[in-house]
Design a protein around this motif. Structure first.
Motif, PDB file in Angstrom:
ATOM      1  N   GLN A 188      31.658  14.377  28.944  1.00 36.20           N
ATOM      2  CA  GLN A 188      30.535  13.462  29.173  1.00 36.20           C
ATOM      3  C   GLN A 188      29.197  14.190  29.235  1.00 36.20           C
ATOM      4  O   GLN A 188      28.162  13.634  28.843  1.00 36.20           O
ATOM      5  N   LEU A 189      29.223  15.432  29.701  1.00 40.33           N
ATOM      6  CA  LEU A 189      27.984  16.195  29.849  1.00 40.33           C
ATOM      7  C   LEU A 189      27.588  16.930  28.575  1.00 40.33           C
ATOM      8  O   LEU A 189      26.542  17.585  28.545  1.00 40.33           O
ATOM      9  N   GLY A 190      28.400  16.845  27.541  1.00 36.13           N
ATOM     10  CA  GLY A 190      28.022  17.408  26.255  1.00 36.13           C
ATOM     11  C   GLY A 190      28.470  18.819  25.975  1.00 36.13           C
ATOM     12  O   GLY A 190      28.036  19.428  24.985  1.00 36.13           O
ATOM     13  N   PHE A 191      29.348  19.377  26.820  1.00 35.78           N
ATOM     14  CA  PHE A 191      29.860  20.707  26.524  1.00 35.78           C
ATOM     15  C   PHE A 191      30.727  20.664  25.266  1.00 35.78           C
ATOM     16  O   PHE A 191      31.334  19.651  24.940  1.00 35.78           O
ATOM     17  N   ASP A 192      30.796  21.799  24.586  1.00 39.98           N
ATOM     18  CA  ASP A 192      31.487  21.873  23.309  1.00 39.98           C
ATOM     19  C   ASP A 192      33.007  21.845  23.468  1.00 39.98           C
ATOM     20  O   ASP A 192      33.714  21.316  22.613  1.00 39.98           O
ATOM     21  N   ALA A 193      33.511  22.433  24.565  1.00 39.21           N
ATOM     22  CA  ALA A 193      34.968  22.563  24.686  1.00 39.21           C
ATOM     23  C   ALA A 193      35.373  22.739  26.147  1.00 39.21           C
ATOM     24  O   ALA A 193      34.576  23.162  26.986  1.00 39.21           O
ATOM     25  N   PHE A 194      36.637  22.427  26.412  1.00 38.82           N
ATOM     26  CA  PHE A 194      37.284  22.672  27.691  1.00 38.82           C
ATOM     27  C   PHE A 194      38.476  23.581  27.424  1.00 38.82           C
ATOM     28  O   PHE A 194      39.378  23.226  26.648  1.00 38.82           O
ATOM     29  N   PHE A 195      38.477  24.741  28.058  1.00 35.42           N
ATOM     30  CA  PHE A 195      39.570  25.705  27.905  1.00 35.42           C
ATOM     31  C   PHE A 195      40.209  25.985  29.266  1.00 35.42           C
ATOM     32  O   PHE A 195      39.579  25.784  30.308  1.00 35.42           O
ATOM     33  N   MET A 243      23.932  27.511  19.819  1.00 39.74           N
ATOM     34  CA  MET A 243      24.646  28.162  20.918  1.00 39.74           C
ATOM     35  C   MET A 243      25.662  27.182  21.508  1.00 39.74           C
ATOM     36  O   MET A 243      25.297  26.091  21.949  1.00 39.74           O
ATOM     37  N   ASP A 244      26.927  27.548  21.473  1.00 39.59           N
ATOM     38  CA  ASP A 244      27.982  26.706  22.034  1.00 39.59           C
ATOM     39  C   ASP A 244      28.224  27.091  23.491  1.00 39.59           C
ATOM     40  O   ASP A 244      28.413  28.266  23.802  1.00 39.59           O
ATOM     41  N   LEU A 245      28.238  26.094  24.376  1.00 43.30           N
ATOM     42  CA  LEU A 245      28.553  26.310  25.781  1.00 43.30           C
ATOM     43  C   LEU A 245      29.851  25.582  26.096  1.00 43.30           C
ATOM     44  O   LEU A 245      29.984  24.384  25.840  1.00 43.30           O
ATOM     45  N   ARG A 246      30.800  26.324  26.662  1.00 45.74           N
ATOM     46  CA  ARG A 246      32.127  25.788  26.910  1.00 45.74           C
ATOM     47  C   ARG A 246      32.516  25.991  28.372  1.00 45.74           C
ATOM     48  O   ARG A 246      32.002  26.892  29.025  1.00 45.74           O
ATOM     49  N   ILE A 247      33.433  25.171  28.847  1.00 45.93           N
ATOM     50  CA  ILE A 247      33.943  25.272  30.211  1.00 45.93           C
ATOM     51  C   ILE A 247      35.341  25.878  30.172  1.00 45.93           C
ATOM     52  O   ILE A 247      36.200  25.486  29.373  1.00 45.93           O
ATOM     53  N   PHE A 248      35.553  26.842  31.066  1.00 44.90           N
ATOM     54  CA  PHE A 248      36.803  27.603  31.114  1.00 44.90           C
ATOM     55  C   PHE A 248      37.319  27.603  32.541  1.00 44.90           C
ATOM     56  O   PHE A 248      36.593  27.933  33.476  1.00 44.90           O
ATOM     57  N   THR A 249      38.585  27.219  32.726  1.00 42.42           N
ATOM     58  CA  THR A 249      39.158  27.066  34.060  1.00 42.42           C
ATOM     59  C   THR A 249      40.353  27.998  34.255  1.00 42.42           C
ATOM     60  O   THR A 249      40.981  28.448  33.295  1.00 42.42           O
ATOM     61  N   GLU A 250      40.664  28.260  35.530  1.00 45.99           N
ATOM     62  CA  GLU A 250      41.789  29.132  35.919  1.00 45.99           C
ATOM     63  C   GLU A 250      42.715  28.349  36.851  1.00 45.99           C
ATOM     64  O   GLU A 250      42.757  28.577  38.063  1.00 45.99           O
ATOM     65  N   PRO A 251      43.503  27.406  36.317  1.00 43.42           N
ATOM     66  CA  PRO A 251      44.286  26.507  37.166  1.00 43.42           C
ATOM     67  C   PRO A 251      45.327  27.186  38.040  1.00 43.42           C
ATOM     68  O   PRO A 251      45.755  26.602  39.053  1.00 43.42           O
ATOM     69  N   GLN A 252      45.767  28.395  37.670  1.00 41.33           N
ATOM     70  CA  GLN A 252      46.771  29.071  38.499  1.00 41.33           C
ATOM     71  C   GLN A 252      46.248  29.364  39.909  1.00 41.33           C
ATOM     72  O   GLN A 252      47.023  29.595  40.838  1.00 41.33           O
ATOM     73  N   GLN A 253      44.934  29.327  40.078  1.00 43.39           N
ATOM     74  CA  GLN A 253      44.351  29.567  41.393  1.00 43.39           C
ATOM     75  C   GLN A 253      44.496  28.351  42.313  1.00 43.39           C
ATOM     76  O   GLN A 253      44.234  28.451  43.512  1.00 43.39           O
ATOM     77  N   GLY A 254      44.898  27.217  41.738  1.00 45.79           N
ATOM     78  CA  GLY A 254      45.124  26.022  42.539  1.00 45.79           C
ATOM     79  C   GLY A 254      44.450  24.806  41.946  1.00 45.79           C
ATOM     80  O   GLY A 254      43.272  24.567  42.206  1.00 45.79           O
ATOM     81  N   ALA A 255      45.175  24.041  41.123  1.00 44.20           N
ATOM     82  CA  ALA A 255      44.602  22.837  40.517  1.00 44.20           C
ATOM     83  C   ALA A 255      45.721  21.954  39.995  1.00 44.20           C
ATOM     84  O   ALA A 255      46.635  22.437  39.316  1.00 44.20           O
TER      85      ALA A 255
END
Length: 307
Positions: free
Chosen positions: A27-34, A1-13
């Protein structure tokens, strides 16, 4: 099972905020950053400090991370000509050492086009089909050969089809709930089909449609990765869940019904229900990008339960 992090920068970042989240994810071992590909805040909020460009961001992250995969949910087809996009993605893939994935969509948010002077054409799904054919066709052209394409919206003649990505095949993501054309396009061009913010029942239905489209083309149904993107709101107890829900302006009951919300055990159970439909990859949509403790909680207490 792949766990990935997904962000919405248009909301303010800012870029620095995204870098902090990407590094923590790695560093925490997630598979991907989207990240999403939008230029205008949605809903309430001022969007400060303003939008960041998806592929400029990923180019920077490619040089400042080492392992984690990087990509978009979804690059808007209305923002970039397909030939230019193929060059951009191939270059960022090289900059990352072969860690890039391209989520590509037709584009839909008309207000951001108006705000920044970007044409918002009609028949976007027709254009999208041509974009998929061109981007993948350019990458698949053998070195020394040329690529030509004569479509209704795009024409390429004798392109050298360079540069090539580092990966033999850059993963291409297509997604959505369109009942016929999207499954057919995914079966022809994609390596992954993503279901954004939909129920277990709708996930099962759409995966069935994509499997059928693959079979019709003679492609193995299990050759496709099936994934879900869902808002995350995870807490050690009910009070922490409620605090995190309030921080992103959402109600706990709504989040539990429509996202990955609750205690680690509740979220793991929720993932299990989606997994029964055939989904094997999950994108945790993180809306509070300064709450890195939530990422640590997911990595430490959710991931071991679903791994």
């Amino acid at each position: 099972m792949d766990l990935r992090i997904f962000t919405e920068p248009q909301q303010g970042a800012s870029y620095d905020t995204l870098l902090a989240v990407a590094r923590a994810s790695e560093q925490l071992g997630f598979d991907a950053f989207f990240r999403s590909d939008h230029y205008l805040v949605m809903g309430d909020g001022d969007g400060l400090p303003g939008p960041t460009d998806a592929w400029i961001t990923l180019a920077g992250l490619a040089r400042e991370t080492e392992r984690i995969r990087l990509g978009t949910l979804m690059t808007a087809g209305t923002f970039r000509l397909p030939g230019v996009l193929a060059i951009q993605v191939a270059q960022v893939d090289a900059m990352s050492g072969g860690r890039i994935e391209l989520g590509l969509g037709a584009g839909w948010y008309e207000e951001e086009h108006t705000a920044y002077g970007i044409p918002f054409p009609s028949k976007r799904i027709d254009r999208f089909e041509e974009q998929l054919a061109i981007v993948t066709g350019l990458w698949e052209t053998k070195p020394g050969d040329t690529f030509s394409y004569d479509g209704s919206y795009y024409q390429l003649k004798d392109s050298p089809a360079l540069p090539k990505p580092v990966q033999d095949r850059v993963p291409v993501l297509v997604g959505g709930m369109g009942p016929t054309r999207l499954p057919a396009l995914a079966a022809r061009y994609a390596t992954e089909f993503n279901l954004p913010f939909v129920s277990v029942e709708d996930t099962r239905t759409q995966i069935g449609r994509v499997r059928a489209a693959c079979a019709e083309l003679g492609r193995a149904e299990d050759d496709m990765v099936y994934s879900n993107a869902l808002v995350a709101c995870v807490g050690r107890d009910d009070a922490e869940v409620a605090r995190r829900a309030a921080a992103i302006g959402r109600e706990v009951d709504e989040l539990k019904a429509n996202g990955l919300a609750g205690t680690p055990a509740e979220v793991a159970d929720r993932i299990g229900r989606y997994a029964e439909t055939g989904s094997t990859r999950f994108y945790f949509q993180i809306l509070d990008l300064h709450d890195l403790d939530q990422l640590e909680l997911i990595a430490d207490q959710v991931a071991p339960q679903v791994g």
